[in-house]
Design a protein around this motif. Structure first.
Motif, short mmCIF file in Angstrom:
data_model
loop_
_atom_site.label_atom_id
_atom_site.label_comp_id
_atom_site.label_asym_id
_atom_site.label_seq_id
_atom_site.Cartn_x
_atom_site.Cartn_y
_atom_site.Cartn_z
N ALA A 1 4.02 13.89 16.18
CA ALA A 1 4.45 14.05 14.79
C ALA A 1 4.96 15.47 14.52
N VAL B 1 -1.09 12.11 18.91
CA VAL B 1 -0.28 11.74 17.76
C VAL B 1 0.19 12.98 17.00
N TYR C 1 4.87 6.14 19.01
CA TYR C 1 3.51 6.38 18.52
C TYR C 1 2.50 5.50 19.25
#
Length: 255
Positions: free
Chosen positions: A124, A120, A95
């Protein structure tokens, strides 16, 4: 003779508008090539998943041989190095790489914020898809007695392999948006080697079959290709021409 109405000096006119600084353009992508890559990776992942599913997770002979070879060659310092490398393939490191990619890719505060959010979200979303597929296929891991590294859940596709490949691709994208082509290519090679190393450590530490790692790489590559296809829509800034058309008549910018 002089033309009628001509004066000694230039005609007065409205003040010329200075062009507004525009954000860095999003590179045009070869849509056909990206679609081909995405389709090829999806087909390879599907073939690997089907092979795992029809055997109910039972490993192939080559996979068993690879895990046995790894168990027989776990000497030092290779084992400690593998443990340190595999730790970078999950947790906060991927991340942080995605955030760095967004900061490199964006221009100005708003562009950087948009790029960070997109990077991100891609990471994810990839992890969520991988987790769903892992629960769906429910492939058992190698015997616990042979584990020498952290692991949890089912085996296919490998979470470390998927996550590290996604993070490497996202950071390579961010560097390519900012650095010179030669520098970007060098970093792409470094990041690819890192992601490959993380995936291989999962087999070396006895917590995954080789097919799990291959499945993670195929899945990540396909998702990265799809993300590049959506990049122009996700990172497109406001249209200066549209903003100009919406401005009230009779107003001029003197920036």
């Amino acid at each position: 003779m002089t033309a009628s109405g001509s004066g000694p000096g230039p005609h007065p006119g409205p003040a010329a508008e200075e062009p507004r600084p525009e954000p860095a353009p999003v590179p045009r992508r070869d849509t056909a090539a990206l679609l081909t890559v995405a389709a090829a990776c999806a087909a390879l992942f599907a073939a690997t998943a089907v092979a795992v599913s029809v055997r109910h997770g039972v490993p192939f002979a080559a996979e068993q041989a690879a895990v046995r070879w790894s168990a027989a060659h776990r000497g030092e310092p290779a084992h400690s190095m593998a443990g340190a490398l595999t730790a970078t393939g999950s947790g906060p490191v991927p991340y942080l790489m995605a955030v760095l990619a967004g900061l490199l890719a964006g221009r100005r505060a708003r562009g950087r914020l948009r790029a960070v959010c997109c990077a991100v979200v891609v990471l994810a979303a990839g992890q969520a898809i991988r987790y769903g597929l892992m629960e769906l296929l429910a492939r058992p891991r190698p015997p616990v007695a042979g584990w020498t590294g952290p692991a949890s859940g089912y085996a296919f596709p490998s979470g470390h392999a998927t996550t590290s490949a996604l993070a490497a691709g996202i950071l390579a994208w961010g560097i390519a948006r900012r650095a010179r082509p030669a520098v970007a290519r060098t970093w792409c090679v470094v990041l690819a080697l890192w992601a490959a190393g993380v995936g291989l450590t999962r087999v070396y530490l006895g917590v995954h079959w080789p097919g799990d790692v291959l499945g993670g790489w195929f899945l990540a590559a396909g998702l990265l290709a799809l993300a590049l296809l959506l990049e122009p829509f996700a990172l497109r800034g406001p249209d200066p021409a549209r903003k100009g058309r919406s401005a009230p008549r009779g107003t001029h910018s003197h920036e």
